[in-house]
Design an enzyme around this catalytic site. Structure first.
Site, short mmCIF file in Angstrom:
data_model
loop_
_atom_site.label_atom_id
_atom_site.label_comp_id
_atom_site.label_asym_id
_atom_site.label_seq_id
_atom_site.Cartn_x
_atom_site.Cartn_y
_atom_site.Cartn_z
N TRP A 74 87.54 -8.15 110.98
CA TRP A 74 87.27 -6.75 110.58
C TRP A 74 86.46 -6.74 109.28
O TRP A 74 85.55 -5.93 109.10
CB TRP A 74 88.58 -5.98 110.33
CG TRP A 74 89.11 -5.25 111.53
CD1 TRP A 74 90.20 -5.61 112.27
CD2 TRP A 74 88.59 -4.04 112.13
NE1 TRP A 74 90.38 -4.70 113.29
CE2 TRP A 74 89.43 -3.73 113.22
CE3 TRP A 74 87.52 -3.20 111.85
CZ2 TRP A 74 89.22 -2.61 114.03
CZ3 TRP A 74 87.31 -2.08 112.65
CH2 TRP A 74 88.15 -1.80 113.73
N TRP B 236 87.62 4.22 105.14
CA TRP B 236 87.61 5.69 104.96
C TRP B 236 86.96 6.38 106.15
O TRP B 236 87.47 7.40 106.64
CB TRP B 236 86.92 6.07 103.64
CG TRP B 236 87.92 6.05 102.53
CD1 TRP B 236 88.13 5.03 101.65
CD2 TRP B 236 88.91 7.05 102.25
NE1 TRP B 236 89.20 5.34 100.83
CE2 TRP B 236 89.69 6.57 101.17
CE3 TRP B 236 89.22 8.29 102.79
CZ2 TRP B 236 90.75 7.30 100.64
CZ3 TRP B 236 90.29 9.02 102.27
CH2 TRP B 236 91.03 8.53 101.20
N ASN C 92 97.78 -1.89 103.80
CA ASN C 92 96.80 -1.33 104.74
C ASN C 92 97.34 -0.10 105.49
O ASN C 92 96.64 0.89 105.66
CB ASN C 92 96.36 -2.40 105.73
CG ASN C 92 95.31 -1.88 106.70
OD1 ASN C 92 94.26 -1.43 106.28
ND2 ASN C 92 95.62 -1.89 107.99
N GLU D 1 91.93 -9.70 111.52
CA GLU D 1 91.73 -8.89 110.31
C GLU D 1 90.58 -9.44 109.47
O GLU D 1 89.80 -8.70 108.88
CB GLU D 1 93.01 -8.83 109.47
CG GLU D 1 94.15 -8.10 110.15
CD GLU D 1 93.76 -6.73 110.68
OE1 GLU D 1 93.20 -5.94 109.92
OE2 GLU D 1 94.03 -6.45 111.86
N TRP E 33 86.04 12.65 102.85
CA TRP E 33 86.45 11.25 102.72
C TRP E 33 85.78 10.56 101.54
O TRP E 33 86.32 9.62 100.96
CB TRP E 33 86.19 10.47 104.03
CG TRP E 33 84.77 10.52 104.51
CD1 TRP E 33 84.23 11.43 105.35
CD2 TRP E 33 83.71 9.63 104.16
NE1 TRP E 33 82.89 11.18 105.56
CE2 TRP E 33 82.54 10.06 104.84
CE3 TRP E 33 83.61 8.50 103.35
CZ2 TRP E 33 81.31 9.41 104.73
CZ3 TRP E 33 82.38 7.84 103.23
CH2 TRP E 33 81.25 8.31 103.92
N TRP F 249 84.15 20.64 104.68
CA TRP F 249 85.29 20.12 103.92
C TRP F 249 85.75 21.13 102.87
O TRP F 249 84.94 21.93 102.38
CB TRP F 249 84.91 18.82 103.23
CG TRP F 249 84.51 17.70 104.15
CD1 TRP F 249 83.22 17.24 104.37
CD2 TRP F 249 85.36 16.89 104.97
NE1 TRP F 249 83.24 16.20 105.27
CE2 TRP F 249 84.54 15.96 105.66
CE3 TRP F 249 86.74 16.86 105.20
CZ2 TRP F 249 85.03 15.01 106.55
CZ3 TRP F 249 87.23 15.92 106.09
CH2 TRP F 249 86.40 15.00 106.75
C1 FAD Z 1 90.98 3.75 103.62
C2 FAD Z 1 90.94 2.25 103.52
C3 FAD Z 1 90.30 1.65 102.44
C4 FAD Z 1 90.25 0.26 102.33
N1 FAD Z 1 89.61 -0.30 101.25
C5 FAD Z 1 89.51 -1.66 101.16
C6 FAD Z 1 88.84 -2.26 100.07
O1 FAD Z 1 88.29 -1.59 99.18
N2 FAD Z 1 88.82 -3.61 100.00
C7 FAD Z 1 89.41 -4.40 100.97
O2 FAD Z 1 89.35 -5.63 100.85
N3 FAD Z 1 90.03 -3.85 102.02
C8 FAD Z 1 90.12 -2.51 102.14
N4 FAD Z 1 90.78 -1.96 103.21
C9 FAD Z 1 91.31 -2.85 104.25
C10 FAD Z 1 92.76 -3.32 104.07
O3 FAD Z 1 93.59 -2.24 103.76
C11 FAD Z 1 92.90 -4.41 102.99
O4 FAD Z 1 91.96 -5.42 103.20
C12 FAD Z 1 94.30 -5.03 103.03
O5 FAD Z 1 95.28 -4.05 102.83
C13 FAD Z 1 94.40 -6.10 101.95
O6 FAD Z 1 95.68 -6.68 101.90
P1 FAD Z 1 95.89 -8.19 102.30
O7 FAD Z 1 94.91 -9.06 101.61
O8 FAD Z 1 97.33 -8.50 102.12
O9 FAD Z 1 95.48 -8.15 103.84
P2 FAD Z 1 95.89 -9.06 105.06
O10 FAD Z 1 96.60 -8.20 106.03
O11 FAD Z 1 96.55 -10.30 104.64
O12 FAD Z 1 94.47 -9.39 105.73
C14 FAD Z 1 93.69 -10.54 105.36
C15 FAD Z 1 92.32 -10.11 104.92
O13 FAD Z 1 91.61 -9.52 106.00
C16 FAD Z 1 90.75 -8.51 105.49
N5 FAD Z 1 91.15 -7.22 106.09
C17 FAD Z 1 92.37 -6.87 106.52
N6 FAD Z 1 92.34 -5.63 107.05
C18 FAD Z 1 91.08 -5.19 106.94
C19 FAD Z 1 90.40 -3.99 107.31
N7 FAD Z 1 91.03 -2.97 107.90
N8 FAD Z 1 89.10 -3.88 107.01
C20 FAD Z 1 88.42 -4.89 106.42
N9 FAD Z 1 89.01 -6.05 106.07
C21 FAD Z 1 90.30 -6.21 106.32
C22 FAD Z 1 90.94 -8.47 103.99
O14 FAD Z 1 89.93 -9.24 103.40
C23 FAD Z 1 92.31 -9.10 103.81
O15 FAD Z 1 92.49 -9.71 102.56
C24 FAD Z 1 90.84 -0.55 103.35
C25 FAD Z 1 91.48 0.05 104.43
C26 FAD Z 1 91.53 1.44 104.52
C27 FAD Z 1 92.22 2.07 105.70
#
Ligand code: FAD
Length: 470
Positions: free
Chosen positions: A277, A381, A340, A274, A358, A305
């Site tokens: 990502w 998105w 997420n 993650e 989107w 859209w």
């Molecule tokens: C539509 C959409 C919009 C999103 N917008 C954002 C946003 O504005 N900012 C943001 O930080 N994340 C975003 N994410 C990714 C993800 O949802 C969040 O990073 C995550 O929910 C944060 O919670 P956590 O820190 O507990 O994540 P954890 O599951 O603990 O993951 C650890 C870290 O990994 C990174 N990460 C995890 N999943 C993703 C992912 N899919 N893409 C990129 N990085 C990821 C984040 O930095 C996160 O803090 C988005 C995902 C979607 C589907």
């Protein structure tokens, strides 16, 4: 160098900070500076929750620096105007800062470098927010990756750098440059704060990391998809504000992994994935900056859209009639955070059920999210809409009922945020319309659209582009 300004931006911490470490190594005096930019008050990307988190994090930084004998200077204004004046005022020869990756921030940094150079001052930027940036991880053909799995494989072949040490105690007398006051809350700059945001600052970040690595990381693979389970790290607002360094997280992950059973080690690997990502989307932003303006695959800019404002308002306010979507949106509106799995569900629902662009959702998320980050948000998105790099194929359309049943099987999350549905049994909580009498009594809204119908419309909308009819 005698004196250097360390300009804090998205690196609001004293540990594992690359530019700050360099400043202290190379200069006799380091002046820590934070600029409360005019742009923080207004603009398309500004959100009250994120600003509240930022303000708390700057306060925490101020305290941490003071304990080490440094006094944080805060100035309000526009960095390109202020920095040359501050170099002259502080007697500094250069400004050091950590790199930003958003196209607008990079343009601004180029402009600042020119202004400072012309005034006789240096400006040095350092890689800090990521392990591998821009074009450091490329395909064998020397091109940027557009697919995650091979990117991730290549990312892992490079050795991860160690975390930088915590800033040491300052020797000798400090400076006495005046500071401007920071707003006490977003309300003071005309951004009403309606959300209860998580605590900001470096200590809060390190405590989250410690707790996560002490146990939950081992079950991350199994738990990370269930919004009612506290199974993720919650680190995203800290990674965004830079209240924690990525190298620190990876070092702790490595330590946790070294003590793990094989099953637990796989949880650690999923967590690392993650974090990769995050870097994947940051390099997409750098290498394909057009994603900030439109679809990664330009043909999808021709999608027809819907501009149904009533549907969009129902989605924003959590009254679409689909419980998992509404619970997620109400949670976002109240806390500035969203799990997420839920982000994917609501993003698919907006784009593939309501057929709304989107970019509308991307903008709404940026206004609400504490962790709102251009690269991850845009990537998420475009992934959900099926228009991005390595995106879900357009014909993969989440069914909001089965997603709810699978990831919130007892309806715990839905009941927390949609109290109108408290009286529904587990097997009906994700489809309350199956009991019309109870639904009518509950005051919960009817569905704004029917998923089965919208699915067909969505496929037709994409097909029209694919066949060249749109
Ligand atoms: C539509 C959409 C919009 C999103 N917008 C954002 C946003 O504005 N900012 C943001 O930080 N994340 C975003 N994410 C990714 C993800 O949802 C969040 O990073 C995550 O929910 C944060 O919670 P956590 O820190 O507990 O994540 P954890 O599951 O603990 O993951 C650890 C870290 O990994 C990174 N990460 C995890 N999943 C993703 C992912 N899919 N893409 C990129 N990085 C990821 C984040 O930095 C996160 O803090 C988005 C995902 C979607 C589907």
């Amino acid at each position: 160098m005698k004196t250097v300004i360390h300009w804090f931006r998205r690196d609001l911490r004293v540990s594992d900070n690359v530019a700050l470490t360099e400043a202290v190594r190379r200069a006799e005096h380091v002046i820590p500076l934070f600029i409360f930019e005019d742009a923080f008050r207004s603009g398309p990307d500004v959100g009250a929750a994120r600003l509240a988190f930022l303000l708390q994090s700057v306060e925490s930084l101020r305290k941490n620096l003071a304990e080490l004998g440094y006094s944080l200077v805060v100035r309000n204004g526009k960095s390109s105007d202020l920095l040359p004046k501050l170099c002259a005022e502080f007697g500094a020869q250069a400004v050091f800062a950590n790199k930003r990756y958003e196209p607008y921030a990079q343009r601004r940094d180029e402009q600042i470098a020119g202004i400072l150079l012309q005034a006789g001052f240096g400006f040095e930027l350092f890689k800090d927010a990521v392990v591998w940036e821009e074009q450091e991880v490329l395909t064998q053909a020397g091109k940027p990756f557009t697919v995650f799995t091979p990117y991730s494989r290549a990312w892992k072949t490079h050795a991860i750098p160690a975390a930088k040490p915590r800033l040491g105690r300052r020797e000798g007398r400090g400076h006495s440059f005046p500071s401007d006051p920071l707003p006490a809350s977003p309300n003071e700059v005309g951004l009403p704060l309606t959300q209860t945001v998580p605590p900001g600052g470096e200590r809060a970040a390190l405590e989250l990391l410690r707790r996560f690595m002490a146990g939950p990381v081992y079950d991350y693979g199994a738990n990370r998809n269930f919004p009612a389970v506290d199974g993720t790290s919650g680190l995203s607002p800290h990674l965004r504000a830079g209240t924690i360094g990525i190298r620190t997280i990876l070092a702790e992950l490595n330590r946790a992994r070294a003590q793990a059973t094989p099953a637990q080690a796989s949880g650690c690997d999923v967590f690392q994935s993650e974090l990769i990502w995050r870097e994947f989307y940051l390099q997409v932003l750098h290498n394909f900056p057009h994603v900030t303006k439109g679809a990664f695959r330009p043909e999808y800019d021709r999608l027809a859209w819907s501009d149904n404002q009533a549907h969009f308002a129902a989605w924003c306010e959590g009254r679409t009639g689909y419980p998992i979507v509404d619970a997620a949106m109400r949670c976002l509106n109240a806390t500035g955070t969203m799990h997420n799995r839920l982000r994917m569900i609501v993003a698919m629902f907006l784009t593939k059920d309501l057929l709304i662009h989107w970019q509308w959702g991307e903008r709404y998320f940026m206004k609400q999210l504490v962790d709102g980050d251009m690269a991850a948000n845009n990537g998420g998105w475009q992934w959900s809409a099926g228009t991005g790099t390595d995106a879900a194929p357009y014909f993969r359309i989440f069914n909001p009922v089965s997603q709810g049943e699978k990831f919130d099987p007892e309806g715990k999350f839905v009941r927390q945020w949609v109290p109108e549905l408290a009286g529904f049994a587990d097997d009906l909580i994700h489809q309350p319309w199956e009991n019309p009498l109870l639904l009518a009594r509950s005051k919960y809204p009817a569905r704004v659209v029917l998923h089965e119908e919208q699915r067909g419309k969505c496929l037709a909308m994409f097909k029209a582009v694919k066949t060249g009819a749109a």
